[in-house]
Scaffold this motif. Structure first.
Motif, PDB file in Angstrom:
ATOM      1  N   LYS A  69      -8.215  62.021   5.202  1.00 53.89           N
ATOM      2  CA  LYS A  69      -9.048  61.731   4.041  1.00 53.89           C
ATOM      3  C   LYS A  69      -9.457  60.259   3.990  1.00 53.89           C
ATOM      4  CE  LYS A  69      -6.870  63.506   0.517  1.00 53.89           C
ATOM      5  NZ  LYS A  69      -6.260  63.570  -0.780  1.00 53.89           N
ATOM      6  N   TYR A  70      -8.471  59.401   4.203  1.00 55.03           N
ATOM      7  CA  TYR A  70      -8.675  57.969   3.971  1.00 55.03           C
ATOM      8  C   TYR A  70      -9.564  57.320   5.031  1.00 55.03           C
ATOM      9  CZ  TYR A  70      -7.292  53.339   2.287  1.00 55.03           C
ATOM     10  OH  TYR A  70      -7.284  52.077   1.756  1.00 55.03           O
ATOM     11  N   LEU A  71      -9.436  57.799   6.274  1.00 53.93           N
ATOM     12  CA  LEU A  71     -10.155  57.130   7.365  1.00 53.93           C
ATOM     13  C   LEU A  71     -11.298  57.978   7.911  1.00 53.93           C
ATOM     14  CD1 LEU A  71      -6.972  55.719   9.153  1.00 53.93           C
ATOM     15  CD2 LEU A  71      -8.457  54.541   7.541  1.00 53.93           C
ATOM     16  N   ALA A  72     -11.720  58.989   7.135  1.00 56.19           N
ATOM     17  CA  ALA A  72     -12.741  59.928   7.614  1.00 56.19           C
ATOM     18  C   ALA A  72     -13.991  59.208   8.117  1.00 56.19           C
ATOM     19  CB  ALA A  72     -13.101  60.916   6.514  1.00 56.19           C
ATOM     20  N   GLU A  73     -14.454  58.226   7.350  1.00 54.21           N
ATOM     21  CA  GLU A  73     -15.692  57.568   7.734  1.00 54.21           C
ATOM     22  C   GLU A  73     -15.516  56.793   9.048  1.00 54.21           C
ATOM     23  OE1 GLU A  73     -17.689  55.643   4.471  1.00 54.21           O
ATOM     24  OE2 GLU A  73     -18.771  54.437   5.965  1.00 54.21           O
ATOM     25  N   ASP A  74     -14.403  56.081   9.179  1.00 51.55           N
ATOM     26  CA  ASP A  74     -14.125  55.337  10.421  1.00 51.55           C
ATOM     27  C   ASP A  74     -14.023  56.302  11.603  1.00 51.55           C
ATOM     28  OD1 ASP A  74     -13.590  52.610   9.288  1.00 51.55           O
ATOM     29  OD2 ASP A  74     -12.090  53.746   8.189  1.00 51.55           O
ATOM     30  N   MET A  75     -13.386  57.439  11.378  1.00 53.90           N
ATOM     31  CA  MET A  75     -13.196  58.406  12.466  1.00 53.90           C
ATOM     32  C   MET A  75     -14.534  59.017  12.894  1.00 53.90           C
ATOM     33  SD  MET A  75      -9.985  58.515  13.312  1.00 53.90           S
ATOM     34  CE  MET A  75      -9.907  59.987  14.309  1.00 53.90           C
ATOM     35  N   ARG A  76     -15.480  59.090  11.975  1.00 58.28           N
ATOM     36  CA  ARG A  76     -16.786  59.649  12.320  1.00 58.28           C
ATOM     37  C   ARG A  76     -17.663  58.630  13.036  1.00 58.28           C
ATOM     38  NH1 ARG A  76     -16.840  61.915   7.105  1.00 58.28           N
ATOM     39  NH2 ARG A  76     -15.819  63.939   7.239  1.00 58.28           N
ATOM     40  N   THR A  77     -17.507  57.338  12.712  1.00 56.63           N
ATOM     41  CA  THR A  77     -18.423  56.339  13.285  1.00 56.63           C
ATOM     42  C   THR A  77     -17.892  55.703  14.567  1.00 56.63           C
ATOM     43  OG1 THR A  77     -17.521  54.775  11.693  1.00 56.63           O
ATOM     44  CG2 THR A  77     -19.640  55.740  11.153  1.00 56.63           C
ATOM     45  N   ALA A  78     -16.571  55.600  14.726  1.00 57.32           N
ATOM     46  CA  ALA A  78     -16.038  54.944  15.939  1.00 57.32           C
ATOM     47  C   ALA A  78     -16.136  55.888  17.135  1.00 57.32           C
ATOM     48  CB  ALA A  78     -14.594  54.535  15.700  1.00 57.32           C
ATOM     49  N   LYS A  79     -16.173  55.271  18.354  1.00 58.42           N
ATOM     50  CA  LYS A  79     -16.274  56.101  19.570  1.00 58.42           C
ATOM     51  C   LYS A  79     -14.897  56.484  20.107  1.00 58.42           C
ATOM     52  CE  LYS A  79     -20.839  54.951  21.149  1.00 58.42           C
ATOM     53  NZ  LYS A  79     -21.196  54.171  19.931  1.00 58.42           N
ATOM     54  N   SER A  80     -13.927  55.609  19.901  1.00 59.27           N
ATOM     55  CA  SER A  80     -12.594  55.902  20.430  1.00 59.27           C
ATOM     56  C   SER A  80     -11.524  55.397  19.465  1.00 59.27           C
ATOM     57  CB  SER A  80     -12.428  55.228  21.787  1.00 59.27           C
ATOM     58  OG  SER A  80     -12.596  53.834  21.639  1.00 59.27           O
ATOM     59  N   PHE A  81     -10.328  56.000  19.574  1.00 62.08           N
ATOM     60  CA  PHE A  81      -9.246  55.581  18.667  1.00 62.08           C
ATOM     61  C   PHE A  81      -7.887  55.814  19.302  1.00 62.08           C
ATOM     62  CE2 PHE A  81      -6.835  59.134  16.637  1.00 62.08           C
ATOM     63  CZ  PHE A  81      -7.377  60.193  17.363  1.00 62.08           C
ATOM     64  N   LYS A  82      -6.895  55.194  18.690  1.00 64.22           N
ATOM     65  CA  LYS A  82      -5.515  55.565  18.983  1.00 64.22           C
ATOM     66  C   LYS A  82      -4.701  55.416  17.715  1.00 64.22           C
ATOM     67  CE  LYS A  82      -3.453  51.181  20.452  1.00 64.22           C
ATOM     68  NZ  LYS A  82      -2.685  50.492  21.455  1.00 64.22           N
ATOM     69  N   VAL A  83      -3.519  56.027  17.679  1.00 69.00           N
ATOM     70  CA  VAL A  83      -2.630  55.893  16.533  1.00 69.00           C
ATOM     71  C   VAL A  83      -1.457  55.014  16.947  1.00 69.00           C
ATOM     72  CG1 VAL A  83      -1.146  57.110  14.872  1.00 69.00           C
ATOM     73  CG2 VAL A  83      -3.274  58.180  15.665  1.00 69.00           C
ATOM     74  N   GLU A  84      -1.130  54.050  16.099  1.00 71.35           N
ATOM     75  CA  GLU A  84       0.016  53.189  16.385  1.00 71.35           C
ATOM     76  C   GLU A  84       0.986  53.315  15.216  1.00 71.35           C
ATOM     77  OE1 GLU A  84      -1.229  49.511  18.824  1.00 71.35           O
ATOM     78  OE2 GLU A  84      -0.150  48.776  17.056  1.00 71.35           O
ATOM     79  N   THR A  85       2.237  53.612  15.525  1.00 71.42           N
ATOM     80  CA  THR A  85       3.195  53.862  14.444  1.00 71.42           C
ATOM     81  C   THR A  85       4.331  52.850  14.448  1.00 71.42           C
ATOM     82  OG1 THR A  85       2.706  56.216  14.593  1.00 71.42           O
ATOM     83  CG2 THR A  85       4.724  55.610  13.430  1.00 71.42           C
ATOM     84  N   LYS A  86       4.691  52.404  13.241  1.00 73.37           N
ATOM     85  CA  LYS A  86       5.903  51.580  13.078  1.00 73.37           C
ATOM     86  C   LYS A  86       6.829  52.365  12.187  1.00 73.37           C
ATOM     87  CE  LYS A  86       4.295  46.969  12.751  1.00 73.37           C
ATOM     88  NZ  LYS A  86       4.057  46.014  11.710  1.00 73.37           N
ATOM     89  N   ARG A  87       8.083  52.488  12.609  1.00 75.10           N
ATOM     90  CA  ARG A  87       9.003  53.283  11.808  1.00 75.10           C
ATOM     91  C   ARG A  87      10.209  52.411  11.465  1.00 75.10           C
ATOM     92  NH1 ARG A  87      13.359  57.506  13.515  1.00 75.10           N
ATOM     93  NH2 ARG A  87      13.691  55.789  14.944  1.00 75.10           N
ATOM     94  N   SER A  88      10.218  51.878  10.248  1.00 81.64           N
ATOM     95  CA  SER A  88      11.383  51.055   9.900  1.00 81.64           C
ATOM     96  C   SER A  88      12.441  51.902   9.191  1.00 81.64           C
ATOM     97  CB  SER A  88      10.974  49.856   9.060  1.00 81.64           C
ATOM     98  OG  SER A  88      10.179  50.264   7.988  1.00 81.64           O
ATOM     99  N   ASP A  89      12.050  53.080   8.720  1.00 81.75           N
ATOM    100  CA  ASP A  89      13.043  54.006   8.161  1.00 81.75           C
ATOM    101  C   ASP A  89      13.623  54.825   9.314  1.00 81.75           C
ATOM    102  OD1 ASP A  89      14.536  55.939   7.028  1.00 81.75           O
ATOM    103  OD2 ASP A  89      12.883  56.949   5.985  1.00 81.75           O
ATOM    104  N   LYS A  90      14.803  54.422   9.757  1.00 82.27           N
ATOM    105  CA  LYS A  90      15.368  55.057  10.946  1.00 82.27           C
ATOM    106  C   LYS A  90      15.893  56.475  10.682  1.00 82.27           C
ATOM    107  CE  LYS A  90      14.296  51.508  13.363  1.00 82.27           C
ATOM    108  NZ  LYS A  90      12.964  51.514  13.986  1.00 82.27           N
ATOM    109  N   HIS A  91      15.859  56.899   9.424  1.00 83.66           N
ATOM    110  CA  HIS A  91      16.281  58.284   9.130  1.00 83.66           C
ATOM    111  C   HIS A  91      15.147  59.282   9.305  1.00 83.66           C
ATOM    112  CE1 HIS A  91      20.025  56.716   7.751  1.00 83.66           C
ATOM    113  NE2 HIS A  91      19.416  55.971   6.831  1.00 83.66           N
TER     114      HIS A  91
END
Ligand code: ATP
Ligand code: MG
Length: 390
Positions: A95-117
């Motif tokens: 929902k939040y990044l729909a417009e960016d996802m439609r206009t950009a040509k390529s993407f990747k997801v980068e995750t940071k997980r500080s909640d180790k549970h």
């Protein structure tokens, strides 16, 4: 929507023991700026400052803009908070990044997980969310090496956050964490830039302007007030001290050799600024001086100028080219105001043949006919203060 702003802290994260002090200053500065924009919750965790609106009445666009001017912050991002659940995270990103996802040509997801549970690793989260986003937006390619769009997922204690497209922050250190200084603010291009550069190092500024009415007009004063207002966007709170300078200039002109006018004037500026510094607990003076730019900015002239005071004079522009100073003036939005054509007190009394390599002894002789102390005293008594706040 659970829209919020994440701020990445700059070099204060390297401060070790004093870090809490720097962080507290930063949060206080942020809260003050957000005050007129609504009711926000501001807190820090893991080198990030979270700015969370408490209700729908918050002006998020203005808040985002204001946060880009806060010293001590290197990155500003609008983010969406969601439940810590892999499908809730996907729904939020979709929902939040729909417009960016439609206009950009390529993407990747980068995750940071500080909640180790959290039951998935960072890589697993990135793969899961990336896979679902690819299905949802089939026109955008995955590119893990050089993507146009990076979708950030952060799984933290309180919630998960999704964001992209970080904006640059103002950098530097929080205003007030490294003490105070008096800055000599003319209406020119240079001194707003030198003021900005020193404020950016965490210094609270007390701007001082020397005003020579009627030789310089009310418009010249308004211009300095306007420049102070622009600087307030970065500094947060400024009280400019307007010093009446006419009598001093007339005394110099009536009693001293013309070739020393500018130098004698500048020595008075230094003395008065030092007194104002003492009154305000300031530990240095700041000027926009730059080597070789004009006759009063040779090494010999600078020596004569600062000989009459003991506080250090900070000159952040000393070795810069004019073109680089102008670039900063444009960036911080002072340039257009600085070039308005109102006379400065220095230009009104400029000697035809100023001394470029003055000898201190000669200047002291030229000055000895003036009653320096009472002229300084009189100027200090006539100070007008104008306060700017955000
Ligand atoms: P600016 O563009 O900042 O006016 P400048 O290159 O014109 O600088 P000068 O006019 O010689 O240089 O002034 C040198 C410095 O002295 C300025 O950068 C400023 O810090 C200070 N200064 C000059 N005039 C005034 C003034 N009227 N009030 C306060 N400070 C001044
Ligand atoms: Mg000037």
């Amino acid at each position: 929507m659970n829209d919020m702003i994440l701020l990445k802290q700059g070099e204060i994260v390297l401060k070790g023991q004093n870090r809490r002090f720097f962080e507290a200053k930063l949060v206080a500065n942020i809260k003050r700026r957000l005050n007129p924009l609504g009711d926000f919750d501001v807190y820090t965790a893991q080198s990030t400052v979270y700015v969370e609106p408490k209700n729908d009445g918050c002006d998020m666009d203005s808040a985002l803009e204001a946060m880009q001017m806060v010293f001590g912050v290197v990155g500003v991002t609008r983010a969406l908070a969601c439940e810590k659940d892999k499908d809730a995270i996907f729904e939020a990103a979709k929902k939040y990044l729909a417009e960016d996802m439609r206009t950009a040509k390529s993407f990747k997801v980068e995750t940071k997980r500080s909640d180790k549970h959290f039951p998935m690793s960072s890589i697993e989260i990135s793969q899961y969310i990336g896979g679902l986003l690819s299905e949802e937006f089939p026109d955008i390619k995955v590119d893990v090496h050089d993507p146009e769009l990076v979708v950030h997922v952060e799984v933290r204690e309180k919630a998960a956050y999704v964001h992209a497209n970080p904006l640059p922050g103002a950098g530097g250190m929080p205003v007030g964490c490294n003490g105070s200084a008096v800055t000599l603010l003319s209406g020119g291009i240079d001194s707003p830039v030198s003021s900005y550069m020193i404020a950016r190092r965490g210094i609270h500024l007390v701007p001082v302007h020397f005003f020579s009415f009627p030789y310089t007009s009310e418009q010249a004063k308004s211009k300095v007030l306007e420049l102070t207002k622009i600087l307030t966007g970065y500094c947060g709170r400024l009280t400019v001290e307007i010093v009446p300078f006419t009598h001093i200039q007339e005394e110099i002109r009536a009693n001293c050799p013309e070739e020393y006018f500018t130098l004698l004037m500048r020595r008075f500026m230094m003395r008065i600024s030092e007194k104002i510094a003492e009154q305000n607990g300031c530990k240095a003076l700041v000027t926009g001086e730059n080597l070789g730019q004009v006759a009063s900015q040779t090494m010999e002239a600078l020596r004569v100028t600062e000989e009459c005071i003991s506080l250090p004079v900070l000159r952040p522009l000393i070795g810069m080219d004019k073109a680089d100073i102008v670039k900063i003036a444009r960036k911080i939005n002072t340039f257009e105001t600085s070039i308005l054509p109102y006379e400065d007190c220095c230009t009104v009394f400029t000697p035809r043949h100023p001394r470029t390599k003055p000898k201190l002894e000669d200047v002291l002789i030229a000055e000895s006919v003036l009653d320096v102390d009472s002229l300084v005293e009189e100027a200090l008594k006539g100070i007008e203060r104008v306060r700017f706040d955000i």
